[in-house]
Write an enzyme that holds these catalytic residues in place. Structure first.
Site, PDB file in Angstrom:
ATOM      1  N   LYS A 203      -6.581   5.958   5.293  1.00 53.39           N
ATOM      2  CA  LYS A 203      -6.323   5.179   6.155  1.00 53.39           C
ATOM      3  C   LYS A 203      -7.277   5.336   7.437  1.00 53.39           C
ATOM      4  O   LYS A 203      -8.011   6.135   7.561  1.00 53.39           O
ATOM      5  CB  LYS A 203      -4.763   5.170   6.645  1.00 53.39           C
ATOM      6  CG  LYS A 203      -3.667   5.137   5.725  1.00 53.39           C
ATOM      7  CD  LYS A 203      -3.805   3.747   4.876  1.00 53.39           C
ATOM      8  CE  LYS A 203      -2.548   3.736   3.988  1.00 53.39           C
ATOM      9  NZ  LYS A 203      -2.475   2.806   2.781  1.00 53.39           N
TER      10      LYS A 203
HETATM   11  C1  LIG Z   1      -0.839   3.065   2.120  1.00 50.66           C
HETATM   12  C2  LIG Z   1       0.006   2.094   2.469  1.00 50.66           C
HETATM   13  C3  LIG Z   1       1.492   2.414   2.146  1.00 50.66           C
HETATM   14  C4  LIG Z   1       1.866   3.928   1.680  1.00 50.66           C
HETATM   15  O1  LIG Z   1       1.399   4.987   2.272  1.00 50.66           O
HETATM   16  P1  LIG Z   1       1.231   6.248   1.678  1.00 50.66           P
HETATM   17  O2  LIG Z   1       0.925   7.450   2.765  1.00 50.66           O
HETATM   18  O3  LIG Z   1       0.123   6.296   0.701  1.00 50.66           O
HETATM   19  O4  LIG Z   1       2.324   6.732   1.051  1.00 50.66           O
HETATM   20  C5  LIG Z   1       2.373   1.467   2.309  1.00 50.66           C
HETATM   21  N1  LIG Z   1       1.947   0.251   2.600  1.00 50.66           N
HETATM   22  C6  LIG Z   1       0.690  -0.118   2.671  1.00 50.66           C
HETATM   23  C7  LIG Z   1       0.528  -1.723   3.546  1.00 50.66           C
HETATM   24  C8  LIG Z   1      -0.213   0.944   2.656  1.00 50.66           C
HETATM   25  O5  LIG Z   1      -1.596   0.415   2.699  1.00 50.66           O
END
Ligand SMILES: *Cc1c(COP(=O)(O)O)cnc(C)c1O
Length: 414
Positions: A203
């Site tokens: 992210k």
């Molecule tokens: C990455 C992501 C998640 C989940 O996050 P994690 O930290 O990988 O569990 C949920 N929703 C969206 C839209 C994402 O891009």
């Protein structure tokens, strides 16, 4: 300035020289700032979130950054969403309306609660929930809307809020891809009752794995804390272990929080660069026929986590697969179809295979019959360009040139 191309500008797939002449800029994600925070965490002698200072510090800084009263850090974005669903009381048979183009981490937590995901269709240009479609999905069993802000661009949160208010639904915002994104001047995650962020490795900001839930509601914040810590009430001097509801252990550690604190300080510069790079790319590509560019939602200042274009096959004379292959040959980090199939086509839903035995409430729903035509059309035609704050101006020039000349070449062969 818009890019120009002639049919003599030969793309790489037709034997020309690739537009990319040097590798894309690559960031050094972690450095001395993270190391200093980690050292402090280790020097505390405890890495437990409730005994050290780093998690509390991260939560204060995060809450302040998004303008929320409370933040609760946890182990992942999926955990953040699950904690939100637990805290607002999603229970077996409750329907939660969400997006068919998202990470599995948005939808699996609904199933964990025994909830039933219901998929609304999307806007063809922003790729986010179409409020009109959401409204048609509401039934007497609907309890919540889980609004996913895809790729750093906000949903039409005002319209979703209005639908939620009309039907007494909880609005939960999935901001995993939308750090730094604002809607009508406010950071996303603060318009709904709860906002959920991810700090996973990929992210905008990261700490290996981690998540944060934000809310203005003190009672909800308390339940979020319990939901992520086995329902242990760690009120100082009054530890209570006797669980009052079905909670999980989604605790973060001081190590992750330490890294996240340092990352949060970098968020502004990360967002600024992504905004400017993607904004300039859109300007350069504005006149490229046959390619639809991602549109920011009205009222939103996006923070572009990736850049999702769509081919218009009738104008471009080719498919997303061929267009992506041609861009790859130019040296661009692209892929066709993003997640491939809409989430409602995943076996856990179509095959009712959530549990090895017994019946999950979602099995009452026939996901094989679910159709979101716009979401399916988006996935059929989209080409995703990875974006990074370390991309240079030269990367921008060469990317714009590559897309422009490849599009011109396909159009010339129609
Ligand atoms: C990455 C992501 C998640 C989940 O996050 P994690 O930290 O990988 O569990 C949920 N929703 C969206 C839209 C994402 O891009």
């Amino acid at each position: 300035m818009t890019q120009t191309a002639t049919t003599t500008d030969v793309p790489a797939i037709a034997g020309g020289k690739p537009a990319k002449t040097a590798p894309f800029g690559k960031e050094r994600r972690y450095g001395d700032e993270e190391l200093a925070e980690l050292r402090e965490a280790l020097d505390q002698g405890s890495l437990f979130y409730a005994h050290g200072k780093k998690t509390a510090q991260l939560e204060r800084a995060f809450a302040e950054r998004v303008g929320a009263r409370h933040a609760v850090a946890c182990s992942s974005g999926t955990a953040a969403i699950h904690a939100a669903l637990m805290a607002v009381g999603i229970s077996p048979g409750d329907e939660v309306i969400t997006s068919p183009i998202t990470d599995a981490g948005s939808v699996l937590p609904i199933l964990w609660q025994g909830g039933v995901p219901v998929f609304a269709d999307l806007d063809p240009r922003t790729y986010n929930l179409d409020p009109a479609s959401v409204a048609t999905c509401v039934t007497p069993r609907t309890r919540a809307i889980l609004a996913v802000h895809l790729a750093g661009n906000a949903c039409d949160v005002r319209a979703l809020r209005a639908i939620g208010d009309r039907h007494k639904l909880v609005l939960i915002e999935d901001c995993a891809q939308a750090h730094g994104c604002t809607y009508e001047g406010k950071p996303v995650g603060t318009i709904g009752e709860v906002g959920c962020y991810s700090l996973n490795e990929f992210k905008h900001i990261a700490c290996g794995d981690g998540g944060v839930v934000v809310t203005d509601d003190a009672a909800l914040a308390k339940r979020l804390r319990l939901a992520t810590d086995k329902a242990y009430d760690r009120t100082p001097g009054a530890l209570r272990r006797e669980a009052t509801f079905l909670a999980a252990n989604y605790r973060i550690t001081e190590l992750q929080s330490a890294v996240a604190i340092a990352q949060l300080r970098k968020l502004d510069s990360i967002i600024a660069r992504r905004r400017s790079w993607c904004g300039q790319l859109s300007e350069r590509l504005a006149d490229v026929a046959g390619v639809q560019l991602p549109a920011a939602t009205n009222g939103c200042v996006p923070s572009w986590w990736f850049y999702l274009m769509r081919v218009i096959p009738a104008e471009l004379g080719t498919s997303a697969d061929e267009f992506a292959a041609a861009l790859k040959a130019e040296g661009l980090p692209v892929g066709a179809h993003y997640i491939g199939r809409p989430v409602y086509a995943y076996p856990v839903l179509t095959d009712h295979s959530a549990f090895a035995r017994g019946t999950h409430p979602s099995a009452a729903h026939d996901y094989r019959a679910t159709r979101c035509p716009t979401a399916e059309a988006i996935l059929d035609t989209c080409v995703m360009l990875s974006v990074n704050e370390a991309y240079t101006d030269r990367d921008l020039d060469e990317t714009a040139h590559a897309i422009t000349r490849v599009a011109a070449w396909f159009r010339s062969r129609r």
